[in-house]
Design a protein around this motif. Structure first.
Motif, PDB file in Angstrom:
ATOM      1  N   VAL A   1      -8.780 -18.032 -15.207  1.00  0.00           N
ATOM      2  CA  VAL A   1      -9.817 -16.966 -15.375  1.00  0.00           C
ATOM      3  C   VAL A   1     -10.139 -16.079 -14.187  1.00  0.00           C
ATOM      4  O   VAL A   1     -11.064 -15.187 -14.129  1.00  0.00           O
ATOM      5  N   LEU A   2      -9.422 -16.154 -13.055  1.00  0.00           N
ATOM      6  CA  LEU A   2      -9.360 -15.434 -11.898  1.00  0.00           C
ATOM      7  C   LEU A   2      -8.657 -14.366 -12.000  1.00  0.00           C
ATOM      8  O   LEU A   2      -7.386 -14.443 -12.491  1.00  0.00           O
ATOM      9  N   ARG A   3      -8.714 -12.958 -11.634  1.00  0.00           N
ATOM     10  CA  ARG A   3      -7.967 -12.142 -11.677  1.00  0.00           C
ATOM     11  C   ARG A   3      -7.054 -12.322 -10.416  1.00  0.00           C
ATOM     12  O   ARG A   3      -7.324 -12.998  -9.433  1.00  0.00           O
ATOM     13  N   PRO A   4      -5.706 -11.908 -10.593  1.00  0.00           N
ATOM     14  CA  PRO A   4      -4.638 -12.049  -9.329  1.00  0.00           C
ATOM     15  C   PRO A   4      -5.243 -11.569  -8.148  1.00  0.00           C
ATOM     16  O   PRO A   4      -5.754 -10.650  -8.121  1.00  0.00           O
ATOM     17  N   GLY A   5      -5.213 -12.144  -7.229  1.00  0.00           N
ATOM     18  CA  GLY A   5      -5.581 -12.062  -5.757  1.00  0.00           C
ATOM     19  C   GLY A   5      -7.033 -12.380  -5.740  1.00  0.00           C
ATOM     20  O   GLY A   5      -7.577 -12.288  -4.461  1.00  0.00           O
ATOM     21  N   GLY A   6      -7.737 -12.984  -6.781  1.00  0.00           N
ATOM     22  CA  GLY A   6      -9.254 -13.226  -6.704  1.00  0.00           C
ATOM     23  C   GLY A   6      -9.448 -14.429  -5.597  1.00  0.00           C
ATOM     24  O   GLY A   6      -8.704 -15.109  -5.468  1.00  0.00           O
ATOM     25  N   TRP A   7     -10.791 -14.892  -5.318  1.00  0.00           N
ATOM     26  CA  TRP A   7     -11.084 -15.550  -4.451  1.00  0.00           C
ATOM     27  C   TRP A   7     -11.586 -17.031  -5.272  1.00  0.00           C
ATOM     28  O   TRP A   7     -12.325 -16.823  -6.371  1.00  0.00           O
TER      29      TRP A   7
ATOM     30  N   GLY B   1     -14.075 -13.443  -8.430  1.00  0.00           N
ATOM     31  CA  GLY B   1     -14.475 -14.665  -7.510  1.00  0.00           C
ATOM     32  C   GLY B   1     -14.918 -15.624  -8.476  1.00  0.00           C
ATOM     33  O   GLY B   1     -15.746 -15.554  -9.510  1.00  0.00           O
ATOM     34  N   LEU B   2     -14.630 -16.982  -7.911  1.00  0.00           N
ATOM     35  CA  LEU B   2     -15.296 -18.183  -8.431  1.00  0.00           C
ATOM     36  C   LEU B   2     -15.795 -19.191  -7.617  1.00  0.00           C
ATOM     37  O   LEU B   2     -14.800 -19.478  -6.364  1.00  0.00           O
ATOM     38  N   VAL B   3     -16.969 -19.896  -7.683  1.00  0.00           N
ATOM     39  CA  VAL B   3     -17.392 -20.791  -6.845  1.00  0.00           C
ATOM     40  C   VAL B   3     -17.470 -22.086  -7.575  1.00  0.00           C
ATOM     41  O   VAL B   3     -17.826 -22.114  -8.880  1.00  0.00           O
TER      42      VAL B   3
END
Ligand SMILES: C[S@@+](CC[C@H](N)C(=O)[O-])C[C@H]1O[C@@H](n2cnc3c(N)ncnc32)[C@H](O)[C@@H]1O
Length: 249
Positions: free
Chosen positions: A133-139, A110-112
């Motif tokens: 930098v997010l994995r696939p499906g990450g938020w 996840g990333l904010v």
């Protein structure tokens, strides 16, 4: 990386968060961001443009494994000082959201990015970094000053009943602007105004699908100080999901 805009105001920003009106804006934005983030226990989360680390610390307290990234040395010095005073395991990295070679692909679940996309001149590049930098499906959960309301010529007019009503010209004037008030953050460092369409289309191009949008009304102290924010939302907060495969650009 050269000297960053926030290097000059890091101490002022930190103090304003702790005791000034900026702190009330932040409380509202962060509470909604955290609602949209949900469960983070044990998750690898990046706080992009983390500033002095206010949200990194909140996420770490909720059990996330947090990396805070910012371009400003001054802001990172403060973040690291908070970490030294009360260790929470947050790792702080100096980097530019527009490229961020220090962070490998698919590093985070996840990333904010809280109230900072308006500070970054190249939105498309920053969002490409987020997706990379997010994995696939990450938020990806972000808040921005609402693109439709605090526009470059936002003003407040008094009505007969003494309440303030927003005046909102110049919505289409995209680009850098600086508010007249030198006492506020946008008077000190300025901001990049973009339309709603620019944000939505840039998210889509980066492979970040919007799942939820929130346009909060001001509450409590903030509503008392600026009643106009009972009529138009000060922020836009969004939760997006990284597409399973990214299109090469
Ligand atoms: C309004 S502050 C918000 C800080 C923090 N997210 C918070 O909630 O307090 C904007 C931050 O964006 C950072 N920033 C601006 N441009 C950046 C870039 N290209 N890469 C990384 N950080 C950047 C600034 O240094 C500053 O700390």
């Amino acid at each position: 990386m050269s000297r960053a805009a926030y290097d000059d105001i890091a101490g002022w920003y930190d103090e304003a968060l702790r005791s000034g009106p900026l702190g009330r804006f932040q409380d509202l934005a962060i509470s909604i961001v955290l609602d949209l983030v949900g469960e983070v226990e044990g998750r690898r989360v990046c706080d992009l443009a983390c500033g002095q680390g206010i949200l990194s610390r909140r996420l770490a307290r909720l059990g996330a494994v947090v990396t805070g990234v910012d371009i400003s040395r001054g802001m990172l010095d403060l973040a690291r000082r908070y970490e030294r005073d009360e260790p929470q395991g947050v790792d702080y990295v100096r980097g530019d959201a527009r490229s961020l070679p220090q962070i490998h692909d698919e590093a985070f679940e996840g990333l904010v990015c809280n109230l900072a996309l308006m500070d970054i001149p190249d939105l498309e590049a920053a969002l490409r970094t987020v997706a990379r930098v997010l994995r696939p499906g990450g938020w990806f959960v972000f808040s921005i000053t609402h693109p439709c309301f605090p526009t470059p010529s936002l003003g407040w007019t008094s009505r007969v009943d003494d309440e303030l009503e927003p005046e909102i010209p110049d919505y289409f004037a995209e680009g850098f602007w600086r508010r007249d008030n030198p006492e506020g953050v946008r008077g000190k460092v300025g901001s990049y105004h973009r339309t709603m369409g620019t944000y939505v289309n840039a998210l889509a191009r980066a492979g970040l699908s919007i799942e939820h949008l929130d346009e909060p009304r001001a509450t409590g102290d903030l509503a008392e100080r600026i009643p106009g924010y009972l009529e138009v939302p000060p922020f836009l907060v969004a939760r997006c999901k990284r597409d399973l495969a990214l299109v090469e650009t």
